[in-house]
Design a protein around this motif. Structure first.
Motif, PDB file in Angstrom:
ATOM      1  N   ALA A  51       6.785   0.820   8.513  1.00  0.00           N
ATOM      2  CA  ALA A  51       5.708   1.730   8.118  1.00  0.00           C
ATOM      3  C   ALA A  51       4.366   1.098   8.448  1.00  0.00           C
ATOM      4  O   ALA A  51       4.222  -0.134   8.452  1.00  0.00           O
ATOM      5  CB  ALA A  51       5.785   2.052   6.625  1.00  0.00           C
ATOM      6  N   ASP A  52       3.395   1.951   8.729  1.00  0.00           N
ATOM      7  CA  ASP A  52       2.023   1.494   8.928  1.00  0.00           C
ATOM      8  C   ASP A  52       1.229   1.545   7.633  1.00  0.00           C
ATOM      9  O   ASP A  52       0.165   0.927   7.531  1.00  0.00           O
ATOM     10  CB  ASP A  52       1.324   2.384   9.969  1.00  0.00           C
ATOM     11  CG  ASP A  52       2.058   2.380  11.301  1.00  0.00           C
ATOM     12  OD1 ASP A  52       2.300   1.282  11.836  1.00  0.00           O
ATOM     13  OD2 ASP A  52       2.412   3.478  11.784  1.00  0.00           O
ATOM     14  N   LEU A  53       1.755   2.281   6.663  1.00  0.00           N
ATOM     15  CA  LEU A  53       1.009   2.535   5.434  1.00  0.00           C
ATOM     16  C   LEU A  53       1.984   2.921   4.334  1.00  0.00           C
ATOM     17  O   LEU A  53       2.952   3.640   4.575  1.00  0.00           O
ATOM     18  CB  LEU A  53       0.014   3.678   5.668  1.00  0.00           C
ATOM     19  CG  LEU A  53      -0.899   4.099   4.515  1.00  0.00           C
ATOM     20  CD1 LEU A  53      -1.894   2.988   4.208  1.00  0.00           C
ATOM     21  CD2 LEU A  53      -1.648   5.379   4.883  1.00  0.00           C
ATOM     22  N   ILE A  54       1.716   2.429   3.122  1.00  0.00           N
ATOM     23  CA  ILE A  54       2.479   2.839   1.947  1.00  0.00           C
ATOM     24  C   ILE A  54       1.580   3.738   1.098  1.00  0.00           C
ATOM     25  O   ILE A  54       0.581   3.274   0.535  1.00  0.00           O
ATOM     26  CB  ILE A  54       2.942   1.636   1.103  1.00  0.00           C
ATOM     27  CG1 ILE A  54       3.740   0.647   1.951  1.00  0.00           C
ATOM     28  CG2 ILE A  54       3.752   2.125  -0.097  1.00  0.00           C
ATOM     29  CD1 ILE A  54       5.054   1.162   2.466  1.00  0.00           C
ATOM     30  N   LEU A  70       4.276  -5.434  -3.193  1.00  0.00           N
ATOM     31  CA  LEU A  70       3.688  -5.647  -1.864  1.00  0.00           C
ATOM     32  C   LEU A  70       2.696  -6.812  -1.834  1.00  0.00           C
ATOM     33  O   LEU A  70       2.009  -7.003  -0.841  1.00  0.00           O
ATOM     34  CB  LEU A  70       2.992  -4.362  -1.408  1.00  0.00           C
ATOM     35  CG  LEU A  70       3.915  -3.155  -1.216  1.00  0.00           C
ATOM     36  CD1 LEU A  70       3.093  -1.901  -0.954  1.00  0.00           C
ATOM     37  CD2 LEU A  70       4.889  -3.404  -0.068  1.00  0.00           C
ATOM     38  N   ARG A  73       2.022  -9.118   1.297  1.00  0.00           N
ATOM     39  CA  ARG A  73       2.499  -8.485   2.525  1.00  0.00           C
ATOM     40  C   ARG A  73       1.328  -7.808   3.233  1.00  0.00           C
ATOM     41  O   ARG A  73       0.429  -7.276   2.605  1.00  0.00           O
ATOM     42  CB  ARG A  73       3.604  -7.460   2.208  1.00  0.00           C
ATOM     43  CG  ARG A  73       4.869  -8.113   1.681  1.00  0.00           C
ATOM     44  CD  ARG A  73       5.926  -7.094   1.294  1.00  0.00           C
ATOM     45  NE  ARG A  73       6.284  -6.209   2.396  1.00  0.00           N
ATOM     46  CZ  ARG A  73       7.229  -5.274   2.303  1.00  0.00           C
ATOM     47  NH1 ARG A  73       7.909  -5.129   1.175  1.00  0.00           N
ATOM     48  NH2 ARG A  73       7.498  -4.488   3.339  1.00  0.00           N
ATOM     49  N   ASN A  74       1.351  -7.829   4.516  1.00  0.00           N
ATOM     50  CA  ASN A  74       0.220  -7.342   5.306  1.00  0.00           C
ATOM     51  C   ASN A  74       0.350  -5.840   5.573  1.00  0.00           C
ATOM     52  O   ASN A  74       0.434  -5.398   6.722  1.00  0.00           O
ATOM     53  CB  ASN A  74       0.125  -8.114   6.621  1.00  0.00           C
ATOM     54  CG  ASN A  74      -1.163  -7.813   7.363  1.00  0.00           C
ATOM     55  OD1 ASN A  74      -2.199  -7.550   6.737  1.00  0.00           O
ATOM     56  ND2 ASN A  74      -1.107  -7.859   8.682  1.00  0.00           N
ATOM     57  N   ILE A  75       0.360  -5.071   4.487  1.00  0.00           N
ATOM     58  CA  ILE A  75       0.418  -3.611   4.617  1.00  0.00           C
ATOM     59  C   ILE A  75      -0.425  -3.000   3.507  1.00  0.00           C
ATOM     60  O   ILE A  75      -0.426  -3.480   2.368  1.00  0.00           O
ATOM     61  CB  ILE A  75       1.865  -3.088   4.575  1.00  0.00           C
ATOM     62  CG1 ILE A  75       1.909  -1.595   4.914  1.00  0.00           C
ATOM     63  CG2 ILE A  75       2.526  -3.383   3.235  1.00  0.00           C
ATOM     64  CD1 ILE A  75       3.303  -1.076   5.217  1.00  0.00           C
ATOM     65  N   HIS A 111      -9.972  -1.067   4.873  1.00  0.00           N
ATOM     66  CA  HIS A 111      -9.009  -1.812   4.081  1.00  0.00           C
ATOM     67  C   HIS A 111      -9.785  -2.624   3.038  1.00  0.00           C
ATOM     68  O   HIS A 111     -10.660  -3.418   3.396  1.00  0.00           O
ATOM     69  CB  HIS A 111      -8.181  -2.746   4.959  1.00  0.00           C
ATOM     70  CG  HIS A 111      -7.136  -2.022   5.746  1.00  0.00           C
ATOM     71  ND1 HIS A 111      -6.008  -2.637   6.241  1.00  0.00           N
ATOM     72  CD2 HIS A 111      -7.035  -0.718   6.123  1.00  0.00           C
ATOM     73  CE1 HIS A 111      -5.270  -1.756   6.885  1.00  0.00           C
ATOM     74  NE2 HIS A 111      -5.877  -0.589   6.838  1.00  0.00           N
ATOM     75  N   LYS A 300      -3.933  -5.183  -0.305  1.00  0.00           N
ATOM     76  CA  LYS A 300      -4.866  -4.375   0.475  1.00  0.00           C
ATOM     77  C   LYS A 300      -4.684  -2.912   0.065  1.00  0.00           C
ATOM     78  O   LYS A 300      -3.575  -2.397   0.083  1.00  0.00           O
ATOM     79  CB  LYS A 300      -4.611  -4.521   1.980  1.00  0.00           C
ATOM     80  CG  LYS A 300      -5.007  -5.854   2.563  1.00  0.00           C
ATOM     81  CD  LYS A 300      -5.073  -5.802   4.089  1.00  0.00           C
ATOM     82  CE  LYS A 300      -3.750  -5.411   4.701  1.00  0.00           C
ATOM     83  NZ  LYS A 300      -3.797  -5.474   6.191  1.00  0.00           N
TER      84      LYS A 300
END
Length: 311
Positions: A51-54, A70, A73-75, A111, A300
Motif C-alpha cells: 500500500a502507498d497509504l493507510i 505502524l 514504518r515508513n507509511i 506528511h 507519519k
C-alpha cells in the motif's frame, strides 16, 4: 494510489457513511482500495498488504490502534474522522473538513511527522498517541464507559458535551492526588486534581489542554492543575462544552522525561484506564515508578494542504 482502508463501522453517529460508500468515495478519487473492517479480528494482517497509504475511517480509538501498529514504518496514516471527538484529526486540522475534500487532497498532501508517547511502569511498556494522565480524566473514564445515557446519545456533538458535563460535575468533588514527580530531573511534587502528559493538543472529549503543542518537537506538554486552579479548569470545561475552544490558563511545562512514583492511583493511556476496572489491585506492586518519554517522529500522518489547525 494503493490505499488500504481500515474502517470502524460503529464509529460516530448514524449519519456516517458505510463501508461501501467509503470505498466508492476513494475509488471516485482514482485510488485502488483494499477494504478491511476493524471489527474483524484479522484487521492487523491488512497492514502487511502492499500500500502507498493507510486510511483509517473512525474515531481516535481506531486511528490510535492502527497508528500504534505502524510506529517506525515508513507509511503515512490518513485519518477519515468519523468518531465522536476526533482529537487526532482536530490536531491535524481536518476534523471539520468534508470527507471528499480530505480524500481529494491526498495526492498533494503534506506528511506530518508525529511523536509517539511511551509510558513505562508496572504495566510494562505502552505507547500513547494523545496523552497519559492521572486524576480527573483517568477517574472519569470508567464512569463514562458505564454511562447508559452517554452510550444512548447518537449525535457526536451531544456526546462530547455530555462527557464534558460529567467531568465538570466530578471536578467539583475530585480529591487531589499527591504526586512525587520529576520533570527532566527537576522535582515538581505536589497535590494535583489533574496531571496530563500531552502528546497532542487534545485528549478525551475535546479537552483543549495543550494549545501550543508541536507534535514533532520531541517533547511532552505537561499540564498540572492544583486545587487552587480548579476554578480555571471549570471555566475552561464550560467553554469547551459549548464548543468554544478557548485556551486555558493552566500550568504547562515541556519535558523530555517525566518520572513519577506510583502508589496505586488510576492512570490512563489515551482513552484506556489502568488498572482495568475490576482488576485485583492487591496483585499490583505497593510502590513503583512510572517514566513517560517520547519517540520523536515515529509516525507519519497525512494532512491536506488546506487543513487548518485550531488558532
Amino acid at each position: 494510489m494503493r490505499v488500504t482502508l481500515l474502517h470502524n463501522p460503529g464509529a460516530g453517529d448514524d449519519e456516517q457513511p458505510d463501508g461501501n460508500e467509503l470505498q466508492a468515495l476513494l475509488r471516485a478519487a482514482g485510488h485502488t482500495v483494499r477494504y478491511q473492517p476493524c471489527d474483524d479480528d484479522a484487521w492487523t494482517a491488512a497492514l502487511d498488504a502492499p500500500a502507498d497509504l493507510i486510511a483509517v475511517a473512525g474515531g481516535d480509538g481506531t486511528v490510535g490502534r492502527v497508528a500504534k501498529k505502524l510506529i517506525g514504518r515508513n507509511i503515512a496514516v490518513a485519518p477519515l474522522p468519523l468518531g465522536t471527538a476526533n482529537n487526532i484529526s482536530r490536531t491535524l486540522g481536518i476534523a471539520d473538513m468534508p470527507l471528499d475534500e480530505i480524500v481529494a487532497g491526498w495526492r498533494e498532501a503534506r506528511h506530518v511527522a508525529f511523536d509517539v508517547g511511551l509510558a513505562n511502569g508496572p504495566w510494562g511498556s505502552r505507547y500513547f498517541i494523545e496523552a497519559t494522565g492521572v486524576g480527573l480524566f483517568a477517574r472519569t473514564i470508567p464512569v463514562a464507559e458505564r454511562s447508559k445515557t452517554l452510550s444512548a446519545l447518537q449525535d457526536a456533538d451531544a456526546k462530547v458535551a455530555y462527557a464534558i458535563g460529567m467531568l465538570r460535575e466530578r471536578l467539583r468533588r475530585c480529591a487531589p492526588h499527591r504526586l512525587e514527580m520529576r520533570i527532566d530531573g527537576q522535582a515538581i511534587s505536589g497535590e494535583y486534581v489533574l496531571f496530563e502528559a500531552m502528546n497532542m493538543e487534545f485528549v478525551g472529549p475535546n479537552l483543549y489542554l495543550a494549545p501550543e503543542m508541536d507534535p514533532n518537537d520531541g517533547l511532552l506538554d505537561v499540564v498540572l492543575v492544583t486545587t487552587a486552579e480548579r476554578d480555571e479548569l471549570q471555566r475552561s470545561l464550560a467553554n469547551w462544552q459549548k464548543g468554544d475552544l478557548r485556551r486555558p490558563d493552566l500550568q504547562r511545562r515541556r519535558a523530555r522525561l517525566v518520572q513519577l512514583e506510583w502508589s496505586g492511583y488510576d492512570v490512563h493511556f489515551d482513552d484506556e484506564a489502568w488498572p482495568a476496572e475490576g482488576s485485583d489491585r492487591d496483585e499490583q506492586p505497593a510502590l513503583t515508578h512510572i517514566e513517560l518519554s517520547v519517540e520523536r517522529g515515529a509516525l507519519k500522518f497525512l494532512a491536506p494542504a488546506t487543513a487548518k489547525r485550531p488558532e
